[in-house]
Design a protein around this motif. Structure first.
Motif, PDB file in Angstrom:
ATOM      1  N   MET A   1       0.300   1.407  -4.969  1.00  0.00           N
ATOM      2  CA  MET A   1       0.273   2.316  -3.858  1.00  0.00           C
ATOM      3  C   MET A   1      -1.032   2.067  -3.080  1.00  0.00           C
ATOM      4  O   MET A   1      -2.100   1.976  -3.663  1.00  0.00           O
ATOM      5  CB  MET A   1       0.325   3.757  -4.387  1.00  0.00           C
ATOM      6  CG  MET A   1       0.170   4.788  -3.335  1.00  0.00           C
ATOM      7  SD  MET A   1       0.282   6.544  -3.825  1.00  0.00           S
ATOM      8  CE  MET A   1       0.567   6.569  -5.537  1.00  0.00           C
ATOM      9  N   GLN A   4      -3.510   4.535   2.105  1.00  0.00           N
ATOM     10  CA  GLN A   4      -2.782   5.234   3.167  1.00  0.00           C
ATOM     11  C   GLN A   4      -1.538   5.918   2.608  1.00  0.00           C
ATOM     12  O   GLN A   4      -1.243   7.058   2.953  1.00  0.00           O
ATOM     13  CB  GLN A   4      -2.410   4.272   4.305  1.00  0.00           C
ATOM     14  CG  GLN A   4      -1.728   4.953   5.480  1.00  0.00           C
ATOM     15  CD  GLN A   4      -2.588   6.014   6.134  1.00  0.00           C
ATOM     16  OE1 GLN A   4      -3.799   5.881   6.238  1.00  0.00           O
ATOM     17  NE2 GLN A   4      -1.962   7.086   6.582  1.00  0.00           N
ATOM     18  N   GLN A   5      -0.809   5.233   1.746  1.00  0.00           N
ATOM     19  CA  GLN A   5       0.373   5.847   1.125  1.00  0.00           C
ATOM     20  C   GLN A   5      -0.025   7.062   0.294  1.00  0.00           C
ATOM     21  O   GLN A   5       0.655   8.091   0.334  1.00  0.00           O
ATOM     22  CB  GLN A   5       1.107   4.828   0.256  1.00  0.00           C
ATOM     23  CG  GLN A   5       1.823   3.756   1.033  1.00  0.00           C
ATOM     24  CD  GLN A   5       2.340   2.643   0.140  1.00  0.00           C
ATOM     25  OE1 GLN A   5       1.691   2.262  -0.848  1.00  0.00           O
ATOM     26  NE2 GLN A   5       3.507   2.106   0.486  1.00  0.00           N
ATOM     27  N   GLU A   8      -0.778   9.929   2.606  1.00  0.00           N
ATOM     28  CA  GLU A   8       0.461  10.468   3.184  1.00  0.00           C
ATOM     29  C   GLU A   8       1.244  11.279   2.163  1.00  0.00           C
ATOM     30  O   GLU A   8       1.794  12.340   2.492  1.00  0.00           O
ATOM     31  CB  GLU A   8       1.307   9.330   3.746  1.00  0.00           C
ATOM     32  CG  GLU A   8       0.708   8.716   4.995  1.00  0.00           C
ATOM     33  CD  GLU A   8       1.456   7.488   5.485  1.00  0.00           C
ATOM     34  OE1 GLU A   8       2.580   7.198   4.993  1.00  0.00           O
ATOM     35  OE2 GLU A   8       0.910   6.793   6.370  1.00  0.00           O
TER      36      GLU A   8
END
Length: 98
Positions: A1, A4-5, A8
């Motif tokens: 991961m 940014q993921q 989010e």
């Protein structure tokens, strides 16, 4: 991961928690405090504090409106019930440091 993921997913999870709390107006803040050590007001205060740490000035009442899904005074008038003696005693005994 990726980072940014992760950000989010954390943001989406937070929004889901807020939506859940907004839909559960039957769950009183004192019950949340006594069982989990935090409530809707705590989330609002944490949000403002995190903004401050990052140089973002936020108004507590505006953030409360976002967390509650309506102005805080309206939520209190429509949904807040008087706390029982037992709830107040438990809160006083276990009140977390903010």
């Amino acid at each position: 991961m990726t980072e940014q993921q992760r950000l989010e997913l954390e943001a989406a999870t937070f929004r889901r928690l807020v939506a859940h709390l907004q839909s559960r107006t039957d769950v009183q803040n004192i019950a949340l405090m006594n069982l989990a050590g935090f409530c809707r007001n705590c989330l609002s205060k944490w949000y403002v504090a995190e903004g401050k740490e990052r140089g973002v000035t936020l108004d507590l009442e505006t953030i409360r409106t976002e967390i509650y899904g309506m102005p805080y005074a309206q939520w209190k008038a429509e949904y807040q019930k008087e706390a029982s003696t037992e709830q107040l005693a438990s809160f006083a005994k276990n009140k977390p440091n903010e």
